[in-house]
Enzyme design. Structure first.
Site, PDB file in Angstrom:
ATOM      1  N   SER A  87      59.732 -38.939 -19.897  1.00  0.00           N
ATOM      2  CA  SER A  87      60.996 -39.612 -20.234  1.00  0.00           C
ATOM      3  C   SER A  87      60.872 -41.124 -20.372  1.00  0.00           C
ATOM      4  O   SER A  87      59.983 -41.752 -19.800  1.00  0.00           O
ATOM      5  CB  SER A  87      62.038 -39.284 -19.168  1.00  0.00           C
ATOM      6  OG  SER A  87      62.433 -37.952 -19.355  1.00  0.00           O
ATOM      7  N   TRP A  99      59.085 -25.227 -19.541  1.00  0.00           N
ATOM      8  CA  TRP A  99      58.494 -26.573 -19.599  1.00  0.00           C
ATOM      9  C   TRP A  99      57.002 -26.481 -19.928  1.00  0.00           C
ATOM     10  O   TRP A  99      56.315 -25.552 -19.489  1.00  0.00           O
ATOM     11  CB  TRP A  99      58.709 -27.246 -18.234  1.00  0.00           C
ATOM     12  CG  TRP A  99      58.378 -28.704 -18.207  1.00  0.00           C
ATOM     13  CD1 TRP A  99      59.232 -29.736 -18.450  1.00  0.00           C
ATOM     14  CD2 TRP A  99      57.111 -29.293 -17.913  1.00  0.00           C
ATOM     15  NE1 TRP A  99      58.578 -30.933 -18.324  1.00  0.00           N
ATOM     16  CE2 TRP A  99      57.266 -30.696 -17.994  1.00  0.00           C
ATOM     17  CE3 TRP A  99      55.849 -28.791 -17.589  1.00  0.00           C
ATOM     18  CZ2 TRP A  99      56.229 -31.594 -17.761  1.00  0.00           C
ATOM     19  CZ3 TRP A  99      54.806 -29.689 -17.358  1.00  0.00           C
ATOM     20  CH2 TRP A  99      55.008 -31.064 -17.451  1.00  0.00           C
ATOM     21  N   GLU A 117      64.180 -40.233 -10.002  1.00  0.00           N
ATOM     22  CA  GLU A 117      63.792 -40.078 -11.403  1.00  0.00           C
ATOM     23  C   GLU A 117      64.831 -40.753 -12.306  1.00  0.00           C
ATOM     24  O   GLU A 117      65.971 -40.998 -11.899  1.00  0.00           O
ATOM     25  CB  GLU A 117      63.693 -38.583 -11.766  1.00  0.00           C
ATOM     26  CG  GLU A 117      62.609 -37.856 -10.971  1.00  0.00           C
ATOM     27  CD  GLU A 117      62.350 -36.416 -11.419  1.00  0.00           C
ATOM     28  OE1 GLU A 117      61.179 -36.060 -11.548  1.00  0.00           O
ATOM     29  OE2 GLU A 117      63.311 -35.663 -11.650  1.00  0.00           O
ATOM     30  N   MET A 171      64.077 -27.649 -23.726  1.00  0.00           N
ATOM     31  CA  MET A 171      64.495 -29.056 -23.692  1.00  0.00           C
ATOM     32  C   MET A 171      64.827 -29.447 -22.262  1.00  0.00           C
ATOM     33  O   MET A 171      65.427 -28.665 -21.530  1.00  0.00           O
ATOM     34  CB  MET A 171      65.742 -29.233 -24.570  1.00  0.00           C
ATOM     35  CG  MET A 171      66.348 -30.620 -24.491  1.00  0.00           C
ATOM     36  SD  MET A 171      67.829 -30.778 -25.524  1.00  0.00           S
ATOM     37  CE  MET A 171      69.064 -30.072 -24.431  1.00  0.00           C
ATOM     38  N   ASN A 172      64.434 -30.679 -21.838  1.00  0.00           N
ATOM     39  CA  ASN A 172      65.049 -31.237 -20.630  1.00  0.00           C
ATOM     40  C   ASN A 172      65.599 -32.635 -20.925  1.00  0.00           C
ATOM     41  O   ASN A 172      66.376 -32.745 -21.885  1.00  0.00           O
ATOM     42  CB  ASN A 172      64.184 -31.103 -19.363  1.00  0.00           C
ATOM     43  CG  ASN A 172      62.792 -31.679 -19.387  1.00  0.00           C
ATOM     44  OD1 ASN A 172      61.926 -31.168 -20.078  1.00  0.00           O
ATOM     45  ND2 ASN A 172      62.552 -32.719 -18.632  1.00  0.00           N
ATOM     46  N   ASP A 173      65.289 -33.644 -20.167  1.00  0.00           N
ATOM     47  CA  ASP A 173      66.021 -34.926 -20.186  1.00  0.00           C
ATOM     48  C   ASP A 173      66.336 -35.519 -21.564  1.00  0.00           C
ATOM     49  O   ASP A 173      65.479 -35.498 -22.454  1.00  0.00           O
ATOM     50  CB  ASP A 173      65.207 -36.023 -19.481  1.00  0.00           C
ATOM     51  CG  ASP A 173      64.561 -35.587 -18.207  1.00  0.00           C
ATOM     52  OD1 ASP A 173      64.765 -34.460 -17.771  1.00  0.00           O
ATOM     53  OD2 ASP A 173      63.822 -36.408 -17.654  1.00  0.00           O
TER      54      ASP A 173
END
Ligand code: FRU
Length: 515
Positions: free
Chosen positions: A110, A77, A235, A51-53
């Site tokens: 995102s 990722w 970002e 998981m990221n953002d």
């Protein structure tokens, strides 16, 4: 009799099913889920994989949605999807099926989500209000071919409050005319101009657009080429109004994540305080202000459509320097606790504070330590089983002191208040596992004390199994850090180096698990 026979058959089938289940080798035991080594107990983390953002933070029909950058095949990722979880209180989460999958336009990067109450998009049907997601498409083929226009913006909608999604047939809705980094759209409804405003980032600046229907977008303006920090790519922007505490003055806050270029290395988040007139964002601020001085609060954004107009923020508790290397096996990374944002004026300058929502403190149950005072020029050692899942509160006017969280292996996480040098620091260099990546334990992390000098300072520390979140003076200063102790911390040493002021440990409370 017939009933008896049937129930005997059912019983026999159940028994043989159970036996069969027990025969399957290497079946993960259900009860071990969320009890794995380093698994956060009161933070959101995915059941498994990468998981990221946080994405698409929106409140709708009694539910807080948390979508997130997700790769369901591995713990590193990969092709990005939007994972999905829901909560009624922002504390307890339920996992939902993946919301958005990559398609012919690319991976799903995102973005944000809005409740289209007036059905401006026309996606609504049978009186159902559409939830609309606005995200970045990242075309891997385009990138590999060396093109510069491989990031575009797309939309999708849901008529069942986020359970199932349909991509818009005329995607993408914002094309790219040659900007390599062109992503992370945040959309919100702007009442004064009766339109949707979209802000995205384009390498070293932000771009604003407006729309009446979420499908056709008009470019408005740019911000930031010569303001703020530029040590890396911009970002995950966010823009929202906030009242200055204790007044009726309203200012607009622009949040920009940047990677690399954060004050303590790698990824971090800066903010600007200014004004937005529906077309242009302006701010006098030349230098960046930092949202969090720890190294593990990145890509955070705020909720749309929250009742009471509270501004609630969630960040990704990691850093691109080492996000792929942290020593968890089943999943990777967690979110920060949800934090309430406020604006405070200190000597005519506005600062954004971030502080855990009250419901997080509502998770405290048993008190492990109550009201211990450490006199000036003395130290104290507290044995506390359960430090790794606790909330620690203290108050002090001491100008110089240290807190050491330790285990029996002599691993220690150290916090230092150093007023002589006007800094607060956290040091995880010897905190546990640190050698999985060279930057993780390389140096202590430092925050300037400006803005938080006062007589008595109030500290709140949230410790979970692989993180520490520190808030000084209701979030005037915050530091978020991942930690990986080999064995739980059970000793807290308080070294009061001040000549006059005592340190009051108000309480150490155990936090309940939300899993
Ligand atoms: C921030 C980020 C975003 C991008 C996403 C890809 O961490 O790089 O800019 O949309 O991650 O997963």
């Amino acid at each position: 009799m017939f009933r008896l026979i049937i129930s005997c058959i059912v019983m026999a089938a159940l028994v043989s099913c159970k036996e069969k289940r027990e025969e399957v080798p290497n079946q993960p035991k259900e009860e071990s889920l969320y009890k794995e080594e380093y698994r956060p107990q009161f933070h959101f983390s995915p059941k498994e994989k990468w998981m990221n953002d946080p994405n698409g933070l929106v409140f709708n029909q009694g539910v807080y949605h948390l979508f997130y950058q997700y790769y369901p095949e591995d713990i590193v990722w990969g092709p990005m999807h939007w994972g999905h979880a829901v909560s009624e209180d922002l504390v307890h989460w339920k996992h939902r099926p993946i919301a958005l999958y990559p398609d012919e336009h690319g991976y799903i990067f995102s973005g944000s989500a809005v409740v289209d109450k007036k059905n401006t998009s026309g996606f609504g049907a049978n009186g159902k209000t559409p939830l609309v997601a606005i995200f970045t498409y990242h075309s891997m083929e385009g990138e590999k071919a060396g093109r510069k226009d491989f990031q575009t913006q797309g939309i999708a909608y849901s008529l069942d409050n986020g359970d199932t999604w349909k991509k818009y047939k005329n995607n993408p809705v914002i094309l790219n005319d040659g900007i390599k980094d062109f992503r992370d759209p945040k959309v919100f409804w702007h009442e004064p101009s009766d339109s949707w405003i979209l802000i995205l980032v384009a390498g070293d600046h932000a771009k604003f657009y407006s729309s009446k229907n979420l499908k056709d977008w008009t470019y408005l303006s740019d911000f930031g080429k010569s303001q703020g920090a530029h040590g890396g790519v911009w970002e995950c922007p966010d823009l929202f109004p906030l009242k200055v505490e204790g007044s009726n003055e309203e200012k607009w806050v622009l949040i920009i994540s940047i990677n690399p270029g954060a004050p303590n290395g790698g990824s971090g988040t800066q903010y600007f305080v200014g004004d937005f007139d529906g077309t242009t964002f302006t701010s006098d601020q030349k230098n960046p202000k930092w949202f969090d001085y720890g190294t593990d609060n990145y890509a955070g954004v705020t909720y749309n459509n929250v009742p009471e107009e509270e501004r609630i923020f969630i960040g990704w508790m990691s850093n691109w320097d080492y996000a792929r290397d942290t020593p968890t096996k089943k999943w990777r990374s967690a979110m920060t606790v949800p934090r309430k944002l406020s604006l405070h004026k200190v000597a005519d300058d506005c600062f954004l504070t971030n502080y855990p929502i009250d419901k997080i403190s509502g998770l405290t149950n048993s008190t492990l330590v109550n009201e211990v005072e450490v006199a000036a020029n003395t130290s104290d050692t507290l044995q506390v089983e359960g430090l790794n899942q606790s909330e620690i509160r203290l108050r002090t006017a001491a100008k110089n002191f240290k807190l050491l969280f330790k285990n029996e292996l002599d691993e220690a996480f150290v916090m230092t208040m150093d007023s002589d040098n006007q800094i607060f620091s956290v040091d995880r260099t010897l905190s546990g596992k640190v050698d999985f990546q060279e930057d993780f334990g390389a140096k202590k992390h430092v925050a300037p004390l400006n803005g938080i000098e006062g007589d008595v300072k109030e500290f709140k520390i949230l410790m979970d199994w692989s993180s520490m979140e520190l808030f000084v003076d209701q979030g005037m200063l915050s530091m978020t850090e991942q930690i990986f102790p080999t064995s739980p911390y059970h000793t807290l040493i308080i070294v009061n180096e001040d000549k006059q002021a005592p340190i009051a440990i108000e309480s150490i409370k155990k936090m309940q698990s939300v899993w």
